[in-house]
Write a protein that holds these residues in place. Structure first.
Motif, PDB file in Angstrom:
ATOM      1  N   CYS A  82       0.832  -1.198   0.000  1.00  0.00           N
ATOM      2  CA  CYS A  82       0.000   0.000   0.000  1.00  0.00           C
ATOM      3  C   CYS A  82       0.868   1.251   0.000  1.00  0.00           C
ATOM      4  O   CYS A  82       0.647   2.177  -0.786  1.00  0.00           O
ATOM      5  CB  CYS A  82      -0.911  -0.016   1.229  1.00  0.00           C
ATOM      6  SG  CYS A  82      -1.870   1.490   1.460  1.00  0.00           S
ATOM      7  N   LEU A  83       1.873   1.276   0.869  1.00  0.00           N
ATOM      8  CA  LEU A  83       2.748   2.439   0.962  1.00  0.00           C
ATOM      9  C   LEU A  83       3.552   2.631  -0.317  1.00  0.00           C
ATOM     10  O   LEU A  83       3.703   3.749  -0.809  1.00  0.00           O
ATOM     11  CB  LEU A  83       3.692   2.299   2.158  1.00  0.00           C
ATOM     12  CG  LEU A  83       4.634   3.486   2.401  1.00  0.00           C
ATOM     13  CD1 LEU A  83       3.840   4.755   2.670  1.00  0.00           C
ATOM     14  CD2 LEU A  83       5.579   3.198   3.559  1.00  0.00           C
ATOM     15  N   ASN A  84       4.073   1.531  -0.866  1.00  0.00           N
ATOM     16  CA  ASN A  84       4.861   1.624  -2.104  1.00  0.00           C
ATOM     17  C   ASN A  84       4.052   2.267  -3.223  1.00  0.00           C
ATOM     18  O   ASN A  84       4.544   3.155  -3.936  1.00  0.00           O
ATOM     19  CB  ASN A  84       5.334   0.235  -2.535  1.00  0.00           C
ATOM     20  CG  ASN A  84       6.422  -0.323  -1.645  1.00  0.00           C
ATOM     21  OD1 ASN A  84       6.990   0.394  -0.818  1.00  0.00           O
ATOM     22  ND2 ASN A  84       6.706  -1.603  -1.785  1.00  0.00           N
ATOM     23  N   VAL A  86       3.221   3.312   9.796  1.00  0.00           N
ATOM     24  CA  VAL A  86       3.226   2.415  10.956  1.00  0.00           C
ATOM     25  C   VAL A  86       1.814   1.941  11.261  1.00  0.00           C
ATOM     26  O   VAL A  86       0.880   2.743  11.327  1.00  0.00           O
ATOM     27  CB  VAL A  86       3.807   3.137  12.194  1.00  0.00           C
ATOM     28  CG1 VAL A  86       3.753   2.217  13.411  1.00  0.00           C
ATOM     29  CG2 VAL A  86       5.228   3.599  11.933  1.00  0.00           C
ATOM     30  N   ALA A  87       1.653   0.647  11.435  1.00  0.00           N
ATOM     31  CA  ALA A  87       0.375   0.068  11.856  1.00  0.00           C
ATOM     32  C   ALA A  87       0.412  -0.123  13.369  1.00  0.00           C
ATOM     33  O   ALA A  87       1.219  -0.893  13.888  1.00  0.00           O
ATOM     34  CB  ALA A  87       0.138  -1.268  11.153  1.00  0.00           C
ATOM     35  N   VAL A 115      -4.707   6.560   2.120  1.00  0.00           N
ATOM     36  CA  VAL A 115      -3.268   6.731   2.309  1.00  0.00           C
ATOM     37  C   VAL A 115      -2.660   7.477   1.126  1.00  0.00           C
ATOM     38  O   VAL A 115      -1.843   8.388   1.299  1.00  0.00           O
ATOM     39  CB  VAL A 115      -2.566   5.356   2.499  1.00  0.00           C
ATOM     40  CG1 VAL A 115      -1.043   5.511   2.454  1.00  0.00           C
ATOM     41  CG2 VAL A 115      -2.983   4.720   3.819  1.00  0.00           C
ATOM     42  N   THR A 116      -3.077   7.119  -0.077  1.00  0.00           N
ATOM     43  CA  THR A 116      -2.562   7.781  -1.274  1.00  0.00           C
ATOM     44  C   THR A 116      -2.922   9.260  -1.272  1.00  0.00           C
ATOM     45  O   THR A 116      -2.089  10.117  -1.588  1.00  0.00           O
ATOM     46  CB  THR A 116      -3.122   7.117  -2.543  1.00  0.00           C
ATOM     47  OG1 THR A 116      -2.741   5.731  -2.557  1.00  0.00           O
ATOM     48  CG2 THR A 116      -2.578   7.789  -3.797  1.00  0.00           C
TER      49      THR A 116
END
Length: 203
Positions: A6-8, A33-34, A57-58
């Motif tokens: 997801c972050l990538n 961070v989760a 997040v995006t």
């Protein structure tokens, strides 16, 4: 993991699409961070909540990335460089970054000068194979400034000035029906203060 994926993807559409001057820093980092404190546990990318979480997040990453550009040293203009009709996303990115990194383009925007030749020259030297310059169109917001290999017939300096006085400007480049790919890069202008701030960096 799903969180890393997801972050990538989010970073690739945000922090990896901004540039102030083309330089990078060894200190740049993005960490997600989760904490495990939420009511919903998303343990894989097939979870029903993964898609809306990824979109959120995006969007947050994109807002933060744009804030970095707006806070660029001496920045007075925020420019979105959108390149469309490319054979590949990389081709579109090559053109977008060539425009965004051009000191002549960036200083023209600082001066509110609709210098279409500088933008077209950047497109031409971006390394696109077999690019038909005659087919390229360039817009500032909705104003067409380049077509048929030169200045658009309907373009006037007054129209160009009106757009260039804005603090946020969309530079839209159509490569001429080469393909269906597109890419966006966010950047700022290059001002007197950029030189002063970076010249005095260690004093």
């Amino acid at each position: 993991s799903g969180l890393q994926a997801c972050l990538n993807q989010a970073v690739n559409q945000s922090f990896n699409r901004i540039t102030i001057d083309g330089d990078t820093s060894t200190n740049d980092a993005c960490i997600l961070v989760a904490t495990g404190q939420g009511e919903v546990t998303i343990d894989n990318i097939d979870h029903v909540a993964f898609a809306p979480f990824y979109e959120a997040v995006t969007e947050i990453c994109l807002q933060l990335a744009k804030a970095i550009v707006r806070d660029g040293e001496g920045a007075t203009k925020f420019m979105t460089i959108s390149v469309e009709q490319g054979i590949s996303e990389q081709e579109c990115l090559d053109v977008a970054y060539t425009i965004a990194h051009s000191p002549l383009v960036k200083t023209a925007f600082f001066a509110s000068d609709a210098n279409w030749g500088r933008i077209l020259a950047a497109v031409g030297r971006a390394g696109v194979d077999n690019l038909d310059i005659q087919a390229v169109q360039i817009y500032l917001d909705k104003l067409c400034i380049v077509q048929n290999g030169g200045v658009a017939e309907s373009y006037t300096e007054e129209q160009g000035q009106a757009v260039m006085r804005k603090e946020e400007i969309l530079v839209r480049v159509l490569l001429g029906e080469r393909g269906n790919h597109q890419a966006m890069v966010y950047t700022c202008d290059l001002s007197h203060d950029y030189v002063r701030i970076n010249a005095e960096y260690r004093t």
